[in-house]
Design a protein around this motif. Structure first.
Motif, PDB file in Angstrom:
ATOM      1  N   ALA A 147      -4.142 -56.971 -25.679  1.00  0.00           N
ATOM      2  CA  ALA A 147      -5.486 -56.538 -26.288  1.00  0.00           C
ATOM      3  C   ALA A 147      -5.927 -57.680 -27.711  1.00  0.00           C
ATOM      4  CB  ALA A 147      -5.626 -55.282 -26.115  1.00  0.00           C
ATOM      5  N   ASP A 148      -7.327 -57.718 -27.261  1.00  0.00           N
ATOM      6  CA  ASP A 148      -7.888 -58.020 -28.731  1.00  0.00           C
ATOM      7  C   ASP A 148      -9.044 -57.918 -28.835  1.00  0.00           C
ATOM      8  OD1 ASP A 148      -8.804 -59.980 -30.448  1.00  0.00           O
ATOM      9  OD2 ASP A 148      -8.382 -62.456 -29.111  1.00  0.00           O
ATOM     10  N   PRO A 149      -9.366 -57.028 -30.119  1.00  0.00           N
ATOM     11  CA  PRO A 149     -10.282 -56.846 -30.118  1.00  0.00           C
ATOM     12  C   PRO A 149     -11.934 -57.393 -30.970  1.00  0.00           C
ATOM     13  CG  PRO A 149      -9.111 -56.078 -32.006  1.00  0.00           C
ATOM     14  CD  PRO A 149      -8.615 -56.324 -31.524  1.00  0.00           C
ATOM     15  N   THR A 150     -11.542 -58.686 -30.614  1.00  0.00           N
ATOM     16  CA  THR A 150     -12.392 -59.468 -31.095  1.00  0.00           C
ATOM     17  C   THR A 150     -13.293 -60.155 -30.323  1.00  0.00           C
ATOM     18  OG1 THR A 150     -11.196 -61.230 -31.347  1.00  0.00           O
ATOM     19  CG2 THR A 150     -11.259 -59.749 -33.392  1.00  0.00           C
ATOM     20  N   THR A 151     -12.550 -59.787 -28.511  1.00  0.00           N
ATOM     21  CA  THR A 151     -13.457 -60.605 -27.478  1.00  0.00           C
ATOM     22  C   THR A 151     -14.304 -59.131 -26.799  1.00  0.00           C
ATOM     23  OG1 THR A 151     -11.249 -60.276 -26.336  1.00  0.00           O
ATOM     24  CG2 THR A 151     -11.197 -61.579 -27.542  1.00  0.00           C
ATOM     25  N   ALA A 152     -14.789 -60.274 -26.030  1.00  0.00           N
ATOM     26  CA  ALA A 152     -15.963 -59.027 -24.668  1.00  0.00           C
ATOM     27  C   ALA A 152     -14.746 -58.482 -24.172  1.00  0.00           C
ATOM     28  CB  ALA A 152     -17.093 -60.363 -24.570  1.00  0.00           C
ATOM     29  N   SER A 153     -14.004 -59.001 -23.794  1.00  0.00           N
ATOM     30  CA  SER A 153     -13.597 -58.376 -22.447  1.00  0.00           C
ATOM     31  C   SER A 153     -12.526 -57.516 -23.526  1.00  0.00           C
ATOM     32  CB  SER A 153     -12.474 -59.243 -22.421  1.00  0.00           C
ATOM     33  OG  SER A 153     -11.939 -59.640 -22.598  1.00  0.00           O
ATOM     34  N   GLY A 154     -12.257 -57.634 -24.223  1.00  0.00           N
ATOM     35  CA  GLY A 154     -11.354 -56.339 -25.126  1.00  0.00           C
ATOM     36  C   GLY A 154      -9.860 -57.518 -24.952  1.00  0.00           C
ATOM     37  N   LEU A 155      -9.999 -58.256 -24.451  1.00  0.00           N
ATOM     38  CA  LEU A 155      -8.159 -58.492 -23.954  1.00  0.00           C
ATOM     39  C   LEU A 155      -8.241 -60.047 -24.522  1.00  0.00           C
ATOM     40  CD1 LEU A 155      -7.901 -58.194 -20.114  1.00  0.00           C
ATOM     41  CD2 LEU A 155      -7.328 -57.106 -22.159  1.00  0.00           C
ATOM     42  N   ILE A 156      -6.523 -60.426 -24.268  1.00  0.00           N
ATOM     43  CA  ILE A 156      -6.513 -62.288 -25.430  1.00  0.00           C
ATOM     44  C   ILE A 156      -7.127 -62.862 -24.284  1.00  0.00           C
ATOM     45  CG2 ILE A 156      -4.328 -63.467 -25.579  1.00  0.00           C
ATOM     46  CD1 ILE A 156      -3.059 -61.077 -26.458  1.00  0.00           C
ATOM     47  N   GLU A 157      -7.960 -63.653 -24.849  1.00  0.00           N
ATOM     48  CA  GLU A 157      -8.081 -64.382 -23.761  1.00  0.00           C
ATOM     49  C   GLU A 157      -8.188 -65.991 -24.061  1.00  0.00           C
ATOM     50  OE1 GLU A 157     -12.483 -63.985 -24.564  1.00  0.00           O
ATOM     51  OE2 GLU A 157     -13.158 -62.203 -23.186  1.00  0.00           O
ATOM     52  N   GLU A 158      -6.865 -66.570 -25.094  1.00  0.00           N
ATOM     53  CA  GLU A 158      -6.141 -67.591 -24.629  1.00  0.00           C
ATOM     54  C   GLU A 158      -5.882 -68.759 -23.659  1.00  0.00           C
ATOM     55  OE1 GLU A 158      -6.373 -65.876 -27.706  1.00  0.00           O
ATOM     56  OE2 GLU A 158      -6.698 -66.834 -29.371  1.00  0.00           O
TER      57      GLU A 158
ATOM     58  N   LYS B 278      -6.754 -64.435 -17.107  1.00  0.00           N
ATOM     59  CA  LYS B 278      -5.850 -62.931 -17.504  1.00  0.00           C
ATOM     60  C   LYS B 278      -4.481 -62.711 -16.428  1.00  0.00           C
ATOM     61  CE  LYS B 278      -7.784 -58.367 -15.476  1.00  0.00           C
ATOM     62  NZ  LYS B 278      -8.632 -57.175 -15.745  1.00  0.00           N
ATOM     63  N   THR B 279      -4.523 -63.662 -15.334  1.00  0.00           N
ATOM     64  CA  THR B 279      -3.636 -63.836 -14.438  1.00  0.00           C
ATOM     65  C   THR B 279      -2.164 -64.344 -15.054  1.00  0.00           C
ATOM     66  OG1 THR B 279      -4.462 -64.319 -12.489  1.00  0.00           O
ATOM     67  CG2 THR B 279      -2.376 -65.235 -12.289  1.00  0.00           C
ATOM     68  N   GLU B 280      -2.572 -65.515 -15.930  1.00  0.00           N
ATOM     69  CA  GLU B 280      -1.150 -65.773 -17.038  1.00  0.00           C
ATOM     70  C   GLU B 280      -0.795 -64.371 -18.414  1.00  0.00           C
ATOM     71  OE1 GLU B 280       1.525 -67.549 -18.757  1.00  0.00           O
ATOM     72  OE2 GLU B 280       0.836 -67.805 -16.533  1.00  0.00           O
ATOM     73  N   LEU B 281      -2.071 -63.407 -18.130  1.00  0.00           N
ATOM     74  CA  LEU B 281      -1.959 -62.568 -19.444  1.00  0.00           C
ATOM     75  C   LEU B 281      -0.703 -61.309 -18.921  1.00  0.00           C
ATOM     76  CD1 LEU B 281      -2.153 -61.346 -22.526  1.00  0.00           C
ATOM     77  CD2 LEU B 281      -4.671 -60.616 -21.411  1.00  0.00           C
ATOM     78  N   GLU B 282      -1.091 -60.916 -17.551  1.00  0.00           N
ATOM     79  CA  GLU B 282      -0.482 -60.190 -16.882  1.00  0.00           C
ATOM     80  C   GLU B 282       1.428 -60.631 -16.686  1.00  0.00           C
ATOM     81  OE1 GLU B 282      -1.197 -57.024 -17.099  1.00  0.00           O
ATOM     82  OE2 GLU B 282      -3.451 -57.068 -17.186  1.00  0.00           O
ATOM     83  N   LYS B 283       0.879 -62.163 -16.594  1.00  0.00           N
ATOM     84  CA  LYS B 283       2.600 -61.834 -16.540  1.00  0.00           C
ATOM     85  C   LYS B 283       3.248 -62.308 -17.553  1.00  0.00           C
ATOM     86  CE  LYS B 283       5.581 -66.097 -14.632  1.00  0.00           C
ATOM     87  NZ  LYS B 283       6.293 -65.741 -15.646  1.00  0.00           N
ATOM     88  N   ARG B 284       3.099 -62.379 -18.802  1.00  0.00           N
ATOM     89  CA  ARG B 284       3.631 -62.646 -19.918  1.00  0.00           C
ATOM     90  C   ARG B 284       3.571 -60.790 -20.110  1.00  0.00           C
ATOM     91  NH1 ARG B 284       0.782 -66.993 -23.890  1.00  0.00           N
ATOM     92  NH2 ARG B 284       0.995 -68.611 -22.559  1.00  0.00           N
ATOM     93  N   TRP B 285       2.631 -59.930 -20.284  1.00  0.00           N
ATOM     94  CA  TRP B 285       2.733 -58.606 -20.318  1.00  0.00           C
ATOM     95  C   TRP B 285       4.184 -58.066 -19.658  1.00  0.00           C
ATOM     96  CZ3 TRP B 285       2.606 -55.125 -23.857  1.00  0.00           C
ATOM     97  CH2 TRP B 285       2.358 -53.994 -23.873  1.00  0.00           C
TER      98      TRP B 285
END
Length: 353
Positions: free
Chosen positions: A214-225, A228-235
């Motif tokens: 998560a990232d509280p500074t983005t509109a989605s509340g997620l890490i956006e670097e 989303k597919t890559e984020l979920e895989k890394r998580w």
């Protein structure tokens, strides 16, 4: 999943449950009222917060007590210990010991940090706990704190040896805004390098998901670097690695809380000496199943798959979804926290276990 890492609900029912004293009630609720609410809800331990000791000392002695008036603080800690004994509450840990490691050799800040450590050990003796929580330092307000891993490790080794003289332990925690160890993996690497039998981990559902997902500074509340597919895989990979790489005996506790996605993204700047994730941690942390959005069940499952069945501790800083404050009855809130802890256990248990 191998048989040894199955999560059996009956084993979860035996987990000792704690509540952080700093994370319940209003300013007007006395420590006695909060502790009574905690024990009445079925919790058997507390994390004792340093600000609560200071506040109790001022009430007990009817005077202002400074953060370094250690004789007065030890007297108050001793009385809190007696109160907890009367309520059948174990003081599981003293917290939060912060901004300790990484100051330059010979600096007044380093001298103060080690002096503070000696005096916090006195407080531990006075209240009757053997565990000190140490949060991974951030340098949001001080460029002189190093991020050099070797220096960090050396400082923590010295602290571990100071604690060991009293048969005390250290629980090292990743704070998701830390400048040198924001993730579970970073603090685990440090604990391995510190290599002391009295040093383990304080893991936290909020801090873990808050640093990697998560990232509280983005509109989605997620890490956006990343996508989303890559984020979920890394998580998913991170939680698999946690479950398979940390020995259960090196985990001293798991703190439980969720997070609100801020209605308006937090600005990427320091406010009140806190980085954005620090601001988020301070005010936007509800109990499970009360409006948060983090994958806290993933973290809980990963920790349980290590076969850890030690302390679970509620640590909630719930100022509402907008972070402006929230009124609630302390007794009802504590009971709700217990109900949601049991709901968490039920949800993470393996159906076939």
């Amino acid at each position: 999943m191998v048989e040894s890492s199955k999560i059996n609900l009956s084993s979860l029912r035996r987990i000792p449950l704690s509540y952080a004293s700093c994370s319940i009630g209003k300013v007007t609720d006395s420590l006695s009222q909060r502790l009574e609410a905690i024990t009445n809800a079925g919790f058997v331990g507390i994390e004792l917060s340093f600000p609560d000791i200071k506040q109790y000392a001022e009430q007990l002695l009817d005077k202002k007590v400074g953060p370094d008036d250690y004789d007065d603080l030890c007297r108050a800690a001793q009385e809190i210990g007696k109160l907890c004994q009367q309520l059948n509450l174990e003081i599981m840990m003293l917290q939060p010991f912060a901004n300790f490691e990484g100051w330059p050799n010979g600096s007044p800040e380093r001298e103060e940090a080690f002096s503070r450590a000696k005096n916090w050990i006195k407080i531990m003796k006075a209240c009757g706990t053997d565990l000190l929580q140490v949060g991974s330092t951030d340098s949001s307000d001080e460029d002189r704190i190093t991020t050099d891993r070797n220096e960090i490790v050396q400082d923590l080794q010295e602290l571990a040896d100071m604690l060991a003289k009293e048969n005390f332990r250290m629980a090292y925690e990743n704070w998701c805004w830390s400048t040198h160890a924001p993730t579970w993996k970073a603090v685990w690497e440090i604990v391995q390098q510190v290599d002391r039998p009295n040093v383990g981990l304080c893991l936290d559902t909020f801090q873990t998901a808050g640093s990697e997902w998560a990232d509280p500074t983005t509109a989605s509340g997620l890490i956006e670097e990343v996508s989303k597919t890559e984020l979920e895989k890394r998580w998913k990979d991170s939680m698999e690695e946690l479950a398979s790489s940390i020995p259960a005996e090196k985990i001293y506790l798991l703190q439980i809380s969720d997070a609100y996605k801020p209605n308006t993204p937090i600005e990427r700047k320091i406010k009140n000496d806190l980085l954005p994730r620090g601001q988020w941690s301070h005010d936007f942390r509800p109990m499970p199943y009360n409006g948060g959005y983090l994958p806290i069940e993933d973290v809980t499952k990963a920790v349980l798959r290590t076969r850890f069945r030690g302390w679970f501790s509620m640590e909630i800083f719930d100022s509402g979804p907008d972070g402006t404050g929230k009124e609630y009855d302390v007794g009802k809130f504590a009971k709700s926290a217990m109900e949601n802890m049991q709901r968490l256990f039920k949800n993470v248990a393996d159906a076939s276990a």
